[in-house]
Design a protein around this motif. Structure first.
Motif, short mmCIF file in Angstrom:
data_model
loop_
_atom_site.label_atom_id
_atom_site.label_comp_id
_atom_site.label_asym_id
_atom_site.label_seq_id
_atom_site.Cartn_x
_atom_site.Cartn_y
_atom_site.Cartn_z
N GLU A 167 0.80 -1.23 0.00
CA GLU A 167 0.00 0.00 0.00
C GLU A 167 0.83 1.28 0.00
OE1 GLU A 167 -1.88 0.71 4.01
OE2 GLU A 167 -1.04 -1.30 4.38
N PHE A 168 2.09 1.18 0.44
CA PHE A 168 2.93 2.37 0.52
C PHE A 168 3.92 2.40 -0.65
CE2 PHE A 168 1.67 1.40 4.87
CZ PHE A 168 1.11 2.62 5.25
N THR A 169 4.17 3.58 -1.16
CA THR A 169 5.09 3.74 -2.29
C THR A 169 6.53 3.68 -1.82
OG1 THR A 169 3.44 5.23 -3.25
CG2 THR A 169 5.58 5.12 -4.34
N ILE A 170 6.85 4.43 -0.78
CA ILE A 170 8.21 4.47 -0.24
C ILE A 170 8.15 4.37 1.28
CG2 ILE A 170 9.17 5.80 -2.16
CD1 ILE A 170 9.00 8.31 -0.37
N MET A 171 9.30 4.03 1.86
CA MET A 171 9.36 3.77 3.30
C MET A 171 10.64 4.34 3.89
SD MET A 171 9.46 0.02 5.10
CE MET A 171 9.93 -0.22 6.82
N PHE A 172 10.52 4.91 5.09
CA PHE A 172 11.65 5.35 5.91
C PHE A 172 11.61 4.57 7.20
CE2 PHE A 172 13.54 7.75 9.34
CZ PHE A 172 14.62 8.42 8.79
N SER A 173 12.76 4.04 7.65
CA SER A 173 12.83 3.34 8.93
C SER A 173 14.16 3.65 9.59
CB SER A 173 12.67 1.83 8.74
OG SER A 173 12.76 1.15 9.97
N GLY A 174 14.10 4.21 10.78
CA GLY A 174 15.34 4.51 11.49
C GLY A 174 15.17 5.68 12.44
N GLN A 175 16.27 6.12 12.99
CA GLN A 175 16.24 7.28 13.87
C GLN A 175 15.96 8.53 13.03
OE1 GLN A 175 20.26 6.23 15.50
NE2 GLN A 175 19.33 6.89 17.40
N ILE A 176 15.04 9.33 13.49
CA ILE A 176 14.69 10.55 12.74
C ILE A 176 15.57 11.68 13.25
CG2 ILE A 176 12.81 12.05 11.98
CD1 ILE A 176 10.87 9.82 12.55
N THR A 184 12.10 -6.06 -0.86
CA THR A 184 11.90 -4.64 -1.12
C THR A 184 13.19 -4.02 -1.64
OG1 THR A 184 10.33 -4.57 0.72
CG2 THR A 184 11.12 -2.46 -0.12
N PRO A 185 13.22 -3.55 -2.89
CA PRO A 185 14.42 -2.90 -3.41
C PRO A 185 14.81 -1.69 -2.56
CG PRO A 185 12.91 -3.41 -5.20
CD PRO A 185 12.16 -3.67 -3.92
N VAL A 186 16.12 -1.44 -2.49
CA VAL A 186 16.66 -0.39 -1.62
C VAL A 186 17.36 0.67 -2.46
CG1 VAL A 186 18.28 0.12 0.24
CG2 VAL A 186 16.98 -2.02 0.27
N ILE A 187 17.07 1.92 -2.15
CA ILE A 187 17.80 3.03 -2.75
C ILE A 187 18.57 3.72 -1.64
CG2 ILE A 187 17.66 5.16 -4.09
CD1 ILE A 187 15.04 4.17 -5.25
N THR A 188 19.87 3.91 -1.84
CA THR A 188 20.70 4.51 -0.81
C THR A 188 21.82 5.30 -1.45
OG1 THR A 188 21.85 4.06 1.29
CG2 THR A 188 22.24 2.52 -0.54
N SER A 189 22.76 5.75 -0.62
CA SER A 189 23.91 6.50 -1.11
C SER A 189 25.19 5.75 -0.77
CB SER A 189 23.95 7.89 -0.46
OG SER A 189 24.25 7.78 0.92
N VAL A 190 26.30 6.21 -1.29
CA VAL A 190 27.58 5.56 -1.02
C VAL A 190 27.96 5.68 0.45
CG1 VAL A 190 29.05 7.58 -1.47
CG2 VAL A 190 29.92 5.28 -1.96
N ALA A 222 5.67 -1.71 1.76
CA ALA A 222 6.15 -0.63 0.90
C ALA A 222 6.80 -1.19 -0.35
CB ALA A 222 7.14 0.25 1.65
N LYS A 223 6.66 -0.46 -1.44
CA LYS A 223 7.26 -0.89 -2.71
C LYS A 223 8.77 -0.68 -2.71
CE LYS A 223 3.12 0.00 -5.53
NZ LYS A 223 2.23 0.48 -4.44
N LEU A 224 9.21 0.43 -2.10
CA LEU A 224 10.63 0.75 -2.09
C LEU A 224 11.06 1.20 -0.70
CD1 LEU A 224 10.95 2.87 -5.37
CD2 LEU A 224 11.62 0.49 -5.05
N PHE A 225 12.29 0.85 -0.33
CA PHE A 225 12.86 1.34 0.91
C PHE A 225 13.93 2.37 0.58
CE2 PHE A 225 16.05 1.13 4.34
CZ PHE A 225 15.24 1.57 5.38
N LEU A 226 13.77 3.58 1.10
CA LEU A 226 14.76 4.63 0.89
C LEU A 226 15.66 4.71 2.12
CD1 LEU A 226 12.71 7.51 -0.80
CD2 LEU A 226 13.50 5.32 -1.73
N PHE A 227 16.87 4.25 1.95
CA PHE A 227 17.85 4.26 3.04
C PHE A 227 18.67 5.54 2.92
CE2 PHE A 227 21.77 1.78 4.85
CZ PHE A 227 21.71 2.56 5.99
#
Length: 374
Positions: free
Chosen positions: A185-194, A284-290, A260-265
């Motif tokens: 149901e969710f397009t993107i997801m955030f999980s962690g310390q805000i 869940t595919p992950v998008i992140t940075s180096v 969620a469809k995607l996890f944004l790390f």
């Protein structure tokens, strides 16, 4: 060297318990060739809210709740004297750990270093910190590395690959669901310390742009921290549909990743990022940075996710590309599941066993890995 009842005595000295290490400790504890004790500087650090079910192994706490991250516990000396281990594994370079190193040097015990930092993450540490590491690495017999980045870090101090043993960071992959994309149901997801380091406002800005382009867009936000209100307010002001759960217990958390469809790390700096394992275990595919330690290790660009510069437009472009191509999305999802399978507690425990055997070997030669089963 004193081997109690024919068993090798190991002490594992760490900062605080972590949910992703409990099963590994159990596996080593169950191995009859070892007497295994885990020493924690504290039960909790200031920024942690974990409510753990501790594993079945011998553990010792030097204090209950740490007031700072410095961990300066001189009482570790008396405990090491009592336990009298053949091998001490240290997982950081806090004063407590350094007391343990000195104890080993004075008592002729072997030292193993398990650092989860990476070559990139430790570029900016002080000269004093580098000199401390240089000395400890010089006196250590073997090393454990959770990632390629840590391997590169050890190499930069002159540590040979023959002394380095992989011991991955992992979760129990079996407890995570993998729902079809149509049921997410969710397009993107955030999980962690805000918190600022985790770039929650960057995530919010991506969500704002995606909400303008994707019909039925909805974001899932899990966690808590000092930037929570600012993040939520920014989403509300821009009419972004989202669900905010707050902090979730480790028992409940696995059920959310497959929603969620995607996890944004999003991160400025993470030595690894166990959230990447959790997402991959849910397909869940992950998008992140180096800047994430899991990047170019568990997360491979164009294979099970993307590794991108911190730029809203670039992230939005890649997200739209992935969600607009069902075949590509399914390929990334399948690859995520396949790749995370190699990151498991048996592998983590096996790496520890290999490091111990190498440290104790008469001629300091590597021995074959012992097979540990769940």
């Amino acid at each position: 060297m004193d081997i109690k009842d024919g068993k090798i005595k190991i002490a594992y000295l760490s900062q605080v318990p972590a949910p992703y290490r409990e099963r590994m400790h159990e596996l080593i504890h169950q191995d009859h060739q070892f007497s295994y004790d885990v020493i924690y500087c504290a039960k909790l650090e200031p920024n942690r809210k974990w409510e753990l079910e501790y594993g079945n192994y011998k553990m010792h706490f030097l204090t209950d709740v740490a007031k700072t991250f410095r961990h300066n516990n001189t009482n570790v000396w008396a405990l090491l004297k009592k336990l009298n281990p053949n091998v001490l594994i240290i997982t950081a370079f806090k004063p407590t750990m350094l007391y343990g190193v000195i104890w080993c040097l004075l008592n002729g015990r072997k030292i193993i270093v398990y650092n989860d930092g990476t070559f990139n993450s430790e570029k900016s540490i002080s000269m004093i910190q580098k000199q401390i590491r240089k000395f400890v690495y010089w006196v250590a017999s073997s090393f454990m590395a959770p990632s390629k980045g840590t391997n590169d870090l050890y190499n930069s101090y002159g540590v040979g690959n023959d002394k380095i043993f992989r011991s991955c960071l992992c979760v129990d992959n079996s407890v995570f669901d993998n729902l079809p994309v149509r049921d997410r149901e969710f397009t993107i997801m955030f999980s962690g310390q805000i918190i600022e380091r985790k770039l929650p406002l960057f995530f919010a800005n991506i969500a704002i742009e995606l909400s303008k382009k994707i019909p039925g867009f909805k974001a899932l936000i899990i966690g808590d921290g000092e930037q929570r209100e600012e993040m939520i307010e920014r989403l509300k002001q821009n009419n972004v549909d989202f669900e905010f759960t707050g902090f979730l217990d480790q028992k409940i958390l696995p059920k959310y990743y497959s929603r969620a469809k995607l996890f944004l790390f999003t991160t400025k700096h993470d030595e690894w990022g166990i959230v990447a394992n959790e997402a991959c275990a849910s397909g869940t595919p992950v998008i992140t940075s180096v800047d994430a330690g899991a990047a170019n290790d568990l997360i491979i660009h164009n294979i099970n996710g993307y590794i991108l510069p911190i730029n809203v437009n670039i992230w939005v472009e890649h997200i739209l590309k992935l969600l607009g191509n069902d075949n590509l999305y399914n390929e990334f999802s399948i690859n995520a599941l396949a790749m995370v399978a190699a990151y498991n507690h048996q592998q983590a425990a096996g790496g520890l066993v290999d490091a111990v055997n190498y440290a104790l070997a008469e001629k300091n030669k590597s021995t074959q890995s012992n097979t540990i089963t769940a």
